[in-house]
Structure formats: C-alpha cells, structure tokens
Design an enzyme around this catalytic site. Structure first.
Site, PDB file in Angstrom:
ATOM      1  N   GLU A 134      60.607  40.912  27.760  1.00 32.83           N
ATOM      2  CA  GLU A 134      60.160  39.998  26.713  1.00 32.83           C
ATOM      3  C   GLU A 134      59.588  40.743  25.517  1.00 32.83           C
ATOM      4  OE1 GLU A 134      58.397  36.143  28.546  1.00 32.83           O
ATOM      5  OE2 GLU A 134      58.179  37.681  30.095  1.00 32.83           O
ATOM      6  N   ASN A 158      50.286  40.392  23.107  1.00 32.10           N
ATOM      7  CA  ASN A 158      50.253  39.145  23.874  1.00 32.10           C
ATOM      8  C   ASN A 158      48.790  38.878  24.204  1.00 32.10           C
ATOM      9  OD1 ASN A 158      50.428  37.053  25.679  1.00 32.10           O
ATOM     10  ND2 ASN A 158      51.888  38.036  27.056  1.00 32.10           N
ATOM     11  N   GLY A 193      62.896  36.923  41.094  1.00 36.51           N
ATOM     12  CA  GLY A 193      64.343  36.978  40.878  1.00 36.51           C
ATOM     13  C   GLY A 193      64.911  38.377  40.955  1.00 36.51           C
ATOM     14  N   GLY A 213      59.782  38.611  38.482  1.00 39.80           N
ATOM     15  CA  GLY A 213      59.344  39.366  39.647  1.00 39.80           C
ATOM     16  C   GLY A 213      60.035  38.970  40.931  1.00 39.80           C
ATOM     17  N   ARG A 246      52.217  25.946  40.741  1.00 40.63           N
ATOM     18  CA  ARG A 246      52.579  24.678  40.099  1.00 40.63           C
ATOM     19  C   ARG A 246      53.600  23.930  40.942  1.00 40.63           C
ATOM     20  NH1 ARG A 246      53.704  27.880  34.906  1.00 40.63           N
ATOM     21  NH2 ARG A 246      51.670  28.142  33.944  1.00 40.63           N
ATOM     22  N   HIS A 258      64.607  32.387  35.765  1.00 38.01           N
ATOM     23  CA  HIS A 258      63.435  33.245  35.545  1.00 38.01           C
ATOM     24  C   HIS A 258      62.425  32.889  36.627  1.00 38.01           C
ATOM     25  CE1 HIS A 258      60.303  35.300  32.961  1.00 38.01           C
ATOM     26  NE2 HIS A 258      59.555  34.590  33.800  1.00 38.01           N
ATOM     27  N   LYS A 284      47.509  42.154  26.134  1.00 42.83           N
ATOM     28  CA  LYS A 284      48.526  43.112  26.558  1.00 42.83           C
ATOM     29  C   LYS A 284      49.240  43.617  25.310  1.00 42.83           C
ATOM     30  CE  LYS A 284      49.355  40.626  30.892  1.00 42.83           C
ATOM     31  NZ  LYS A 284      50.354  39.899  31.710  1.00 42.83           N
ATOM     32  N   GLY A 306      55.233  31.866  37.539  1.00 45.28           N
ATOM     33  CA  GLY A 306      55.811  30.741  36.828  1.00 45.28           C
ATOM     34  C   GLY A 306      57.322  30.868  36.909  1.00 45.28           C
ATOM     35  N   HIS A 363      59.095  30.258  28.446  1.00 46.14           N
ATOM     36  CA  HIS A 363      59.761  31.518  28.816  1.00 46.14           C
ATOM     37  C   HIS A 363      60.960  31.794  27.902  1.00 46.14           C
ATOM     38  CE1 HIS A 363      58.245  30.854  33.228  1.00 46.14           C
ATOM     39  NE2 HIS A 363      57.346  31.509  32.513  1.00 46.14           N
ATOM     40  N   ASN A 393      63.485  40.974  42.630  1.00 42.64           N
ATOM     41  CA  ASN A 393      63.101  41.741  43.813  1.00 42.64           C
ATOM     42  C   ASN A 393      63.369  41.069  45.154  1.00 42.64           C
ATOM     43  OD1 ASN A 393      61.790  44.150  42.528  1.00 42.64           O
ATOM     44  ND2 ASN A 393      60.539  42.550  41.593  1.00 42.64           N
ATOM     45  N   ASP A 403      52.227  34.409  46.576  1.00 40.40           N
ATOM     46  CA  ASP A 403      52.974  35.659  46.433  1.00 40.40           C
ATOM     47  C   ASP A 403      54.199  35.580  47.353  1.00 40.40           C
ATOM     48  OD1 ASP A 403      53.950  38.333  46.749  1.00 40.40           O
ATOM     49  OD2 ASP A 403      52.016  39.097  46.053  1.00 40.40           O
ATOM     50  N   MET A 404      55.395  35.635  46.752  1.00 35.65           N
ATOM     51  CA  MET A 404      56.611  35.481  47.541  1.00 35.65           C
ATOM     52  C   MET A 404      56.751  36.577  48.587  1.00 35.65           C
ATOM     53  SD  MET A 404      59.217  33.640  48.230  1.00 35.65           S
ATOM     54  CE  MET A 404      59.388  32.462  46.872  1.00 35.65           C
ATOM     55  N   ARG A 438      53.227  37.173  20.550  1.00 32.60           N
ATOM     56  CA  ARG A 438      53.703  36.075  21.394  1.00 32.60           C
ATOM     57  C   ARG A 438      52.810  34.869  21.153  1.00 32.60           C
ATOM     58  NH1 ARG A 438      52.171  34.503  27.239  1.00 32.60           N
ATOM     59  NH2 ARG A 438      53.833  33.061  27.816  1.00 32.60           N
TER      60      ARG A 438
END
Length: 378
Positions: A360, A8, A311, A309, A220, A187, A15, A191, A161, A313, A261-262, A72
């Site tokens: 992924e 990726n 969804g 991340g 976003r 997802h 990555k 993002g 995604h 946690n 950051d949630m 990717r």
C-alpha cells in the site's frame, strides 16, 4: 531520483516509509502517542521523531531529493474519488467527512497538519482508501432504504482497502502475463475485504458504508441481518455502544472461537478444537460466497488474487475457500499452494489463482507522484 515520504497517521501511532522509485529507503513506526507514560505527547512530536530518525540515516526531511509527502486518509466520501493535492480547502472538506470515519479521519488530519508545518514548501497529497471503489455502479453502491434519508446522511457503499485493491489487481494481471482483465481480489488480514475489478476499475466491493460489512474478519462480524441490531437493543437490552463493541471489536473470529489470529485458529483446528473448526468453516464459507458472487458480477474471471497477512500466508485458507469451484474453472494446485508460489493454480486452469504481496505504501507513493506530475504539467 525523486523520494516520497508516505505517512499513515493513526490515533496513537504514525507509520512511515521513505521510497525512491520501487526502493524502500527507510521505514518505521512511532507508537503510544499521547499515552501517559509515553515520551511522545502528540502527533507533531511523533513527526519530529520521524524526522530525527530519517536524519540519523542521512535521509532528512530537508533533503532536496524529497519531492512530496503522501498521506493515507481512510474516508473520502463522495467528495474525493482520486488522490488529491492537499490545500486548506481540501483539509476543510476532509474535516466535514469526520462523521463517516470518526476514529480515522481526525488522526489522518493531525498527521497532515503536522507534516505541513514541518515542510510547508513541499507538495503533499491525500490518498483515500475509498477512492478506488468510487467507480462501482449506483446499483452496487445503493442501499435499499429511503432515498432522502440516504442522501441526507451520505449513506451508501464506499468500500475500503482501496490502495491495496488497486495495487494487487494491477500486479495480479502482471503476474499472469495478461493485460488488465477481470480480477477478484481477496485482501485478508485482521480486516478483510473482497473486490471485483474489471480493466482496472472496481465494479463491486464487500465493505460498505463502514468496514464492518462483508467478509468475516478478525474482530468484525461482516455481513449480518440488520434486524439483529434491533433485537440486541430491544430484547438484549444493549446500548448502541455495547452493540458497536460486540460487532466491531468482539465479533468475527474472536467472537466465534476466542482467537482473532488465524495462525492460532489453525493450530487449534489441527488439534481438533470444535470452536476453531466452526470459526474456520464460517470464515471460508463466506469467502467462497463472495468469490461466486463476484464471478457473477464480472461474468468471466481471469485471476483470483490473495493478499494480506492471511491471504499471503495461509495455504489452508486459500485451498479451503476455493474448494468445490472446479466447475467455474477455479482450482488450486496443492503443491504450489503449500510451497507458497506466486501462481498456485494448475497449468491450463481457466482462472489463474495468484498470491500477491500487497504494498500500500508503494501504491500511495505512486499515486502521489502522479498527482505532482499532473499538477506540474497543468
């Protein structure tokens, strides 16, 4: 057993993961590519670092067990609707799609070209983020603007995604012990995107021509009255570049409360912070709207699957987003949800709610091997 290297390549990082079947043999990230103080001047140098790291683990790129390299690629446009064996002609067509993904496709191409120079003998496959969503109907894909303009500029809903939505929709059906039925995939990471999937085919998705449309995200805005863009220019005196930054990099949760950051948002929410409370409410309200909309698109729903991340946690996001939907057969068991079970809906619920960690890279490896298998049979 056959090995697949998944790459990726981003604008400043590469990555990688080396997989054999479902086993992850190695993974890593090469960062700060091209930065002034970085020892990695370009992507070709980054790929040599990847090769050296694999060799140090006894898993070198020259291994006879390495079957293929999967890449990717963010945007396949209308050209690429399935994973594709990379050739010079394929590279040329991906280059033609750069205007649709100017930040991503050039970096993806750089990784492809570098990997081909390192292993020119090895089959390499491009797996496109947009491909899974290519099955949505013209009614779902078409924007209500002048048809000639839309056709000339390739304006339509593409979705993103896709590898995650493909993997999670299939794993969600497996998790509840049902054949591929109707699945809503959420997802949720920095993002975020939603999809409505029926029998393994995507019927609708929240991201559009770009990843800006749809759910509220980390930075976003998601769905927005398009006239706001005109207003920001005419009345706010903002340039296109400033508006782009406002919506893509300073919008979403960051724009609403200063945190993208949630985890930080939820800490502030627990402390009674009104800005965090509003941001969290907007986030979950938008999620609930899309769940209801995709229930209508599908007609019936077998599974709602949370991934990414956030969804995977945030039990609070899952509980809040689905609250009040009991009349649709949708409910969350609070104990299972807080415990982080794979299945978090109550026993006997008409709609199962699942938490499915996405993978992924494994999906890219799987699709890469399918292409190689088809090619060899042909």
């Amino acid at each position: 057993m056959s090995r697949v290297l998944v790459l990726n390549s981003g604008s400043s990082s590469v990555k990688y993961q080396l997989l054999s079947g479902g086993e992850r043999l190695a993974s890593g990230t090469v960062e700060r590519i091209g930065e002034a103080s970085s020892p990695v001047p370009d992507h070709e140098a980054a790929l040599k670092v990847v090769a050296a790291e694999l060799t140090a683990r006894g898993l070198g790129l020259d291994s006879a067990e390495l079957t293929a390299i999967g890449h990717r690629v963010v945007h396949g446009g209308k050209t690429f609707t399935e994973p594709t064996l990379i050739t010079d002609e394929v590279i040329r067509k991906i280059e033609e799609l750069i205007p649709l993904a100017p930040l991503h496709n050039p970096a993806n191409l750089t990784g492809i070209e570098g990997a081909r120079r390192l292993r020119p003998d090895l089959p390499q496959v491009a797996v496109f983020d947009t491909a899974f969503h290519s099955t949505i109907s013209p009614a779902a894909a078409t924007y209500a603007i002048d048809r000639e303009v839309a056709e000339r500029l390739s304006i339509r809903r593409y979705g993103f995604h896709g590898t995650s939505h493909a993997y999670v929709s299939r794993e969600a059906a497996r998790a509840v012990g049902r054949p591929l039925g109707n699945v809503i995939v959420l997802h949720l990471g920095n993002g975020a995107s939603a999809s409505a999937v029926s029998a393994g085919r995507c019927m609708d998705t929240s991201m559009g021509m770009t990843p800006l449309e749809g759910l509220v995200m980390g930075t976003r805005s998601g769905d927005l009255d398009p006239a706001i863009v005109l207003y920001l220019g005419r009345t706010g005196g903002m340039s296109l570049e400033e508006i782009d930054a406002l919506l893509n990099r300073r919008g979403g949760m960051l724009g609403l409360c200063g945190d993208n950051d949630m985890r930080a948002v939820q800490e502030r929410l627990a402390a009674g912070d009104p800005d965090a409370e509003l941001a969290f409410s907007v986030y979950c309200h938008r999620l609930r709207k899309y769940v209801g909309a995709y229930y209508a698109v599908l007609g019936t729903v077998d599974v709602i699957a949370f991934t990414g991340g956030v969804g995977e946690n945030s039990s609070l996001v899952r509980e809040t987003a689905l609250a009040g939907l009991e009349a649709l057969g949708i409910a969350v068991d609070p104990v299972r949800n807080r415990r982080g079970d794979r299945l978090i809906s109550p026993d006997g619920a008409a709609v199962k709610v699942a938490v499915i960690p996405t993978d992924e890279e494994l999906e890219i490896a799987r699709q890469t091997l399918e292409v190689i298998s088809r090619t060899n049979r042909g």
